[in-house]
Motif scaffolding. Sequence first.
Motif, PDB file in Angstrom:
ATOM      1  N   CYS A  79      59.653  43.000  60.332  1.00 49.20           N
ATOM      2  CA  CYS A  79      59.550  41.615  60.092  1.00 49.20           C
ATOM      3  C   CYS A  79      58.721  40.915  59.336  1.00 49.20           C
ATOM      4  CB  CYS A  79      60.100  40.615  61.287  1.00 49.20           C
ATOM      5  SG  CYS A  79      61.730  40.784  61.905  1.00 49.20           S
ATOM      6  N   ILE A 116      58.593  39.440  55.535  1.00 48.64           N
ATOM      7  CA  ILE A 116      58.307  37.836  55.171  1.00 48.64           C
ATOM      8  C   ILE A 116      57.199  37.808  54.326  1.00 48.64           C
ATOM      9  CG2 ILE A 116      57.567  35.932  56.175  1.00 48.64           C
ATOM     10  CD1 ILE A 116      58.945  36.552  58.859  1.00 48.64           C
ATOM     11  N   TRP A 170      48.500  37.606  56.464  1.00 47.21           N
ATOM     12  CA  TRP A 170      49.462  38.555  57.226  1.00 47.21           C
ATOM     13  C   TRP A 170      49.079  39.722  57.918  1.00 47.21           C
ATOM     14  CZ3 TRP A 170      53.926  36.823  59.103  1.00 47.21           C
ATOM     15  CH2 TRP A 170      54.654  35.774  58.218  1.00 47.21           C
ATOM     16  N   MET A 195      59.432  33.925  63.954  1.00 46.05           N
ATOM     17  CA  MET A 195      59.203  34.178  62.531  1.00 46.05           C
ATOM     18  C   MET A 195      58.738  32.715  61.976  1.00 46.05           C
ATOM     19  SD  MET A 195      62.009  36.520  60.931  1.00 46.05           S
ATOM     20  CE  MET A 195      63.706  35.500  61.505  1.00 46.05           C
ATOM     21  N   TYR A 196      59.376  31.554  62.567  1.00 49.24           N
ATOM     22  CA  TYR A 196      58.971  30.488  62.055  1.00 49.24           C
ATOM     23  C   TYR A 196      57.683  30.024  62.361  1.00 49.24           C
ATOM     24  CZ  TYR A 196      58.436  25.386  61.582  1.00 49.24           C
ATOM     25  OH  TYR A 196      57.920  24.071  61.327  1.00 49.24           O
ATOM     26  N   THR A 221      54.970  32.328  60.071  1.00 44.34           N
ATOM     27  CA  THR A 221      55.021  31.899  58.951  1.00 44.34           C
ATOM     28  C   THR A 221      54.339  30.547  58.788  1.00 44.34           C
ATOM     29  OG1 THR A 221      56.980  32.856  58.444  1.00 44.34           O
ATOM     30  CG2 THR A 221      56.482  31.563  56.948  1.00 44.34           C
ATOM     31  N   ALA A 265      58.572  38.894  50.493  1.00 45.04           N
ATOM     32  CA  ALA A 265      59.237  37.648  50.229  1.00 45.04           C
ATOM     33  C   ALA A 265      58.380  36.630  49.735  1.00 45.04           C
ATOM     34  CB  ALA A 265      60.335  37.167  51.244  1.00 45.04           C
ATOM     35  N   MET A 266      57.376  36.148  50.693  1.00 43.21           N
ATOM     36  CA  MET A 266      56.192  35.226  50.078  1.00 43.21           C
ATOM     37  C   MET A 266      55.701  35.749  48.776  1.00 43.21           C
ATOM     38  SD  MET A 266      54.938  33.710  53.874  1.00 43.21           S
ATOM     39  CE  MET A 266      54.029  32.265  52.829  1.00 43.21           C
TER      40      MET A 266
END
Length: 284
Positions: free
Chosen positions: A257, A261, A220, A89-90, A93, A264-265
Motif C-alpha cells: 500500500c 500510494i 514515504w 491510508m488517509y 498520506t 500514484a503521488m
Amino acid sequence: MTVSPSAGHGNAERSAARDQAPHRRSRPVPVMRWLRRVAMFLGPWLMVLAFWYAIRYSGFFEPGLIPTPGQVAARFWDMLSRGELLIDMYMSTQRVFVGVALGTACAVPVGFLLGWYKGLRSFMDPLINFFRALPPIALIPLVIVYFGIGETAKVVILFYAAFFASVIVMYEGISQISPLYIRVAQTLGASDFEIFYRVIIPLAVPHALTALRVALGVAWATLVASELVAAQEGLGAVIQDASAYFQLDTIYMGIICIGFIALAMDLALRRLTRRLLSWQERND
C-alpha cells in the motif's frame, strides 16, 4: 494507340485497391500501440509476481514465511471492507503531504540561496551534509522530548527528511545554471527584477519540482519511522502491529500500500511537471 475499356477499368480497380491498401494496413496500428502500452504497464508487475512465487517455492525459505499474493489480496480486501485501511491510508498520506509541503517550502528558498551564492554554499555545505546523513529514526527520542507523541512529532520527522533531501537537489541544480542567460538578459537591457522574474525563476522551477519529487520519495521511505512515535493509525502503525503478532500477510499488504500510494503521488507530480514545463519542450 487505343486503350480498351476493359484495360481502363482494370487500371481503375488497381488504383482503388492501392488507395485502400494503406487504410487496411493502418487499421491495426492503434490496436498494436494499445497492446504495447498494456504490455509495458503489466510487464514489470508480472515479473514481480513471478519472482514472488519463485522465491516462495525455491526452498530458500519456508513457504509459510512468505504469503502468496492471493493471501495478501484477501487481507487487503478484508481490512478495506471494514473501513480500517482507508483511515490508515488517509492518515499516512496526510502526514506525508504536510511534511513534504513544509519541508519543500523551506528547502526551495534555502537551496536557492546556497546555489546562487558560492561563498554561502561553501560555508554551509558541511553542515547540510552532516544533518542529511543523520537517519530520522535516530532523532525519535529527541523529537518525543521536545514535541511529545502527537501528530506534530510525526510531521517533524517527515519535515526533517524532506527538507534535507530536497535542499541538496535544489542547490545543486541552481549552482549549475549557466550565467550566460544572465549576461544575455543584461545585454538586452533587462533590470535586476526582470532578470530574476523572467530568467532565474523559470530556470529554477524544474529543480524545485525535482526536489519535490525526491522529498516525496524520502518522506514515504521515512513514514514507518515517523509512525513509531505512538501512532494508533497509519500504514506504519499497521506494519508495526502486524510484526508484533507475526502477521506476515498484513506486513506485506502495508508495504505494498505504501508503494502504490507513493507511486500514484509521483505519477501525479510528474504529470504536473510536464504541464508546468511544457514551455521547455516548445523551446527545444
